[in-house]
Design a protein around this motif. Structure first.
Motif, PDB file in Angstrom:
ATOM      1  N   GLY A 205       0.886  -1.424  -0.063  1.00 48.79           N
ATOM      2  CA  GLY A 205       0.024  -0.142   0.125  1.00 48.79           C
ATOM      3  C   GLY A 205       0.695   1.334  -0.129  1.00 48.79           C
ATOM      4  O   GLY A 205       0.242   2.339   0.171  1.00 48.79           O
TER       5      GLY A 205
ATOM      6  N   LYS B 196       3.713   1.738  -4.853  1.00 47.06           N
ATOM      7  CA  LYS B 196       4.705   1.102  -5.553  1.00 47.06           C
ATOM      8  C   LYS B 196       4.143   0.950  -7.154  1.00 47.06           C
ATOM      9  O   LYS B 196       4.568   1.613  -7.892  1.00 47.06           O
ATOM     10  CB  LYS B 196       4.953  -0.464  -5.409  1.00 47.06           C
ATOM     11  CG  LYS B 196       5.763  -0.278  -4.005  1.00 47.06           C
ATOM     12  CD  LYS B 196       6.132  -1.927  -3.722  1.00 47.06           C
ATOM     13  CE  LYS B 196       5.006  -2.720  -3.445  1.00 47.06           C
ATOM     14  NZ  LYS B 196       4.150  -2.412  -2.113  1.00 47.06           N
TER      15      LYS B 196
ATOM     16  N   THR C 292       1.232   2.391  -8.301  1.00 49.40           N
ATOM     17  CA  THR C 292       0.635   3.759  -8.793  1.00 49.40           C
ATOM     18  C   THR C 292       1.878   4.471  -9.126  1.00 49.40           C
ATOM     19  O   THR C 292       1.853   5.029 -10.510  1.00 49.40           O
ATOM     20  CB  THR C 292       0.092   4.337  -7.694  1.00 49.40           C
ATOM     21  OG1 THR C 292      -0.996   3.505  -7.018  1.00 49.40           O
ATOM     22  CG2 THR C 292      -0.624   5.695  -8.192  1.00 49.40           C
TER      23      THR C 292
ATOM     24  N   ASP D 118       0.589  14.300   0.096  1.00 49.14           N
ATOM     25  CA  ASP D 118      -0.595  15.203  -0.113  1.00 49.14           C
ATOM     26  C   ASP D 118      -1.656  14.627   0.932  1.00 49.14           C
ATOM     27  O   ASP D 118      -2.470  15.572   1.352  1.00 49.14           O
ATOM     28  CB  ASP D 118      -1.536  15.185  -1.327  1.00 49.14           C
ATOM     29  CG  ASP D 118      -1.653  13.808  -1.866  1.00 49.14           C
ATOM     30  OD1 ASP D 118      -0.869  12.911  -1.697  1.00 49.14           O
ATOM     31  OD2 ASP D 118      -2.856  13.185  -2.316  1.00 49.14           O
TER      32      ASP D 118
ATOM     33  N   GLU E  35      -2.772  11.354  -7.096  1.00 45.79           N
ATOM     34  CA  GLU E  35      -2.817  10.067  -7.673  1.00 45.79           C
ATOM     35  C   GLU E  35      -2.767   9.979  -9.120  1.00 45.79           C
ATOM     36  O   GLU E  35      -2.908   8.850  -9.834  1.00 45.79           O
ATOM     37  CB  GLU E  35      -4.328   9.350  -7.273  1.00 45.79           C
ATOM     38  CG  GLU E  35      -4.518   8.995  -5.691  1.00 45.79           C
ATOM     39  CD  GLU E  35      -5.514   8.514  -5.439  1.00 45.79           C
ATOM     40  OE1 GLU E  35      -5.859   7.138  -5.637  1.00 45.79           O
ATOM     41  OE2 GLU E  35      -6.538   8.971  -5.227  1.00 45.79           O
TER      42      GLU E  35
HETATM   43  N1  LIG Z   1      -3.244  10.746  -2.315  1.00 42.17           N
HETATM   44  C1  LIG Z   1      -2.375   9.856  -2.995  1.00 42.17           C
HETATM   45  N2  LIG Z   1      -2.470   8.466  -3.121  1.00 42.17           N
HETATM   46  C2  LIG Z   1      -1.547   8.037  -3.612  1.00 42.17           C
HETATM   47  C3  LIG Z   1      -0.425   8.238  -3.894  1.00 42.17           C
HETATM   48  N3  LIG Z   1       0.283   7.024  -4.429  1.00 42.17           N
HETATM   49  C4  LIG Z   1      -0.769   6.163  -4.621  1.00 42.17           C
HETATM   50  N4  LIG Z   1      -1.702   6.555  -3.914  1.00 42.17           N
HETATM   51  C5  LIG Z   1      -2.763   5.532  -3.383  1.00 42.17           C
HETATM   52  O1  LIG Z   1      -2.444   4.668  -2.699  1.00 42.17           O
HETATM   53  C6  LIG Z   1      -3.122   3.380  -2.657  1.00 42.17           C
HETATM   54  C7  LIG Z   1      -2.168   2.392  -2.890  1.00 42.17           C
HETATM   55  O2  LIG Z   1      -1.288   2.326  -3.920  1.00 42.17           O
HETATM   56  P1  LIG Z   1      -0.622   0.986  -4.665  1.00 42.17           P
HETATM   57  O3  LIG Z   1       0.200   1.765  -5.736  1.00 42.17           O
HETATM   58  O4  LIG Z   1      -1.672   0.087  -5.085  1.00 42.17           O
HETATM   59  O5  LIG Z   1       0.363   0.537  -3.531  1.00 42.17           O
HETATM   60  P2  LIG Z   1       1.258  -0.715  -3.601  1.00 42.17           P
HETATM   61  O6  LIG Z   1       0.712  -1.620  -2.829  1.00 42.17           O
HETATM   62  O7  LIG Z   1       2.617  -0.237  -2.825  1.00 42.17           O
HETATM   63  O8  LIG Z   1       1.464  -1.153  -4.973  1.00 42.17           O
HETATM   64  C8  LIG Z   1      -4.168   3.682  -4.252  1.00 42.17           C
HETATM   65  O9  LIG Z   1      -5.259   3.833  -3.969  1.00 42.17           O
HETATM   66  C9  LIG Z   1      -3.185   4.689  -4.761  1.00 42.17           C
HETATM   67  O10 LIG Z   1      -4.010   5.526  -5.513  1.00 42.17           O
HETATM   68  C10 LIG Z   1       0.072   9.732  -3.755  1.00 42.17           C
HETATM   69  O11 LIG Z   1       1.080  10.154  -4.147  1.00 42.17           O
HETATM   70  N5  LIG Z   1      -1.063  10.338  -2.840  1.00 42.17           N
END
Ligand SMILES: Nc1nc2c(ncn2[C@@H]2O[C@H](COP(=O)(O)OP(=O)(O)O)[C@@H](O)[C@H]2O)c(=O)[nH]1
Ligand SMILES: [Mg+2]
Length: 369
Positions: A177, A180, A182, A323, A349
């Motif tokens: 979460g 990564k 994104t 943010d 996002e």
């Molecule tokens: N507000 C905000 N949300 C983000 C940002 N980067 C990722 N997210 C959100 O965080 C959540 C988890 O991101 P994800 O990429 O799935 O995380 P992972 O498990 O590390 O791959 C998703 O809902 C994304 O849209 C950011 O810079 N700002």
């Protein structure tokens, strides 16, 4: 010999025509996928991601997004600091309030201690005004970060089409979460927009939804994604992705790994294996191993990063979700203590909410100067 007057110019015209005739464009490199698996049909997920990658308003510059993104940190902590001046200099109570605010922003004990000592010294010398305090704070924080930030290799994120063609391999790691997938989606979008060819390896084989999420980003960005069946060996997917990237002479190969807690030894070992297997194809790979840190983690990120660093030898950090937190200032302590630079900062996002971390821009946005 009259016929020669006709034949010679005719031959010249034909030769000139053939020489200037446009060569047909070479077909784009064909990228073999490791295992072709149908993308699961998940309309609800597709909609969510599509919204995130929807074309954004170009008129909003990244520095504006950064300012907006850091508004919570600024209004809840950093912006309040200079507002504590009620007259010339600072009294003891006010210095205590500064200290408290800095701790609440998750600034490390050593950094807070050093900063407060300096403030006390300047107060005694009687040359501290609200303006000089702002300048002092900016310079103090900049001195902590700038020497480490110089280590960022921007050529890995800013595509230079005139540079010798090699496949740069970026491995992205972190806890669940953190952002990564994104971030990889945003990065692939940015690199493709610069004309680079990008292959993404979906090594998070534990969750089909995570792979679908990445697929949507890649489809939009025009990046090729290598994926395997759910539960497949993640090292194998990384290997196949790099092989496909090298075969296609792609500019970048970005590997999205499954999230894991830094305390889970077996999962950390698996990550080390995923890293080492890439060396069978390119002994210099991966060229970057980036740890994604969610800003809300604050100082706890230090422990996380230490473990990932010990296992993998990190080359840098990506600081996300600035943010959504008032702890965006914790980047100062993280960079200073880990001696690892922040390559990218994320403030939202959409793809436009990611950019190269610039110390001056970050501090101006944080302090409101
Ligand atoms: N507000 C905000 N949300 C983000 C940002 N980067 C990722 N997210 C959100 O965080 C959540 C988890 O991101 P994800 O990429 O799935 O995380 P992972 O498990 O590390 O791959 C998703 O809902 C994304 O849209 C950011 O810079 N700002
Ligand atoms: Mg993910």
């Amino acid at each position: 010999m009259d016929w020669l007057y006709i034949l010679v110019p005719l031959v010249i015209i034909i030769v000139a025509f053939l020489a200037f005739k446009k060569k047909p464009k070479a077909a784009p490199p064909k990228i073999e996928t490791a295992e072709k698996v149908e993308v699961a049909h998940r309309p609800e997920l597709q909609e969510v991601v599509k919204e995130a990658v929807a074309p954004v308003k170009k008129e909003v510059s990244f520095s504006e997004r950064l300012k907006l993104g850091l508004s919570r940190s600024r209004s809840e902590v950093w912006g309040k600091l200079s507002g504590l001046f009620s007259g010339p200099g600072l009294d003891e109570n006010t210095i205590d309030s500064i200290e408290e605010l800095l701790y609440s922003a998750d600034i490390g004990t050593a950094t807070v201690g050093e900063l407060i000592e300096e403030v006390k010294k300047k107060t005694k010398e009687g040359n501290l005004t609200e303006n000089s305090f702002k300048t002092f704070l900016f310079d103090f924080l900049k001195n902590k970060m700038a020497p480490v930030q110089e280590k960022v290799d921007h050529s890995l994120y800013t595509f230079d089409s005139s540079a010798p063609k090699t496949t740069k391999v970026i491995m992205v790691v972190g806890v669940n979460g953190a952002g990564k997938t994104t971030t990889i989606g945003k990065l692939a979008t940015k690199l493709r927009a610069q004309g680079a060819t990008v292959v993404v390896g979906a090594c998070d084989t534990f969750r089909a939804a995570a792979v679908d999420q990445l697929q949507v980003w890649c489809d939009r960005a025009g990046a090729t994604m290598i994926r395997a069946k759910e539960g497949a060996n993640p090292s194998g997917v990384g290997y196949d992705a790099l092989q496909a990237a090298v075969n296609a002479n792609a500019d970048y190969c970005i590997l999205d790994t499954a999230g894991r807690l830094h305390t889970k030894e077996n999962l950390m070992d698996e990550l080390a294996k995923s890293k080492n297997v890439l060396k069978k194809i390119d002994p210099t790979a991966p060229h970057q191993i980036l740890l994604v840190i969610d800003a809300i983690t604050g100082q706890n990120a230090l422990r996380q990063a230490e473990e990932f660093h010990k296992t993998l030898g990190l080359t840098g950090l990506i600081f996300t979700k600035c943010d959504g937190s008032s702890k965006a200032g914790s980047a100062v302590t993280i960079v200073e203590q880990l001696k690892l630079p922040i390559a990218y900062i994320g403030v939202g996002e959409s793809a436009e909410d990611l950019d190269v971390f610039n110390v001056d821009d970050y501090l101006h946005a944080l302090l409101g100067s």
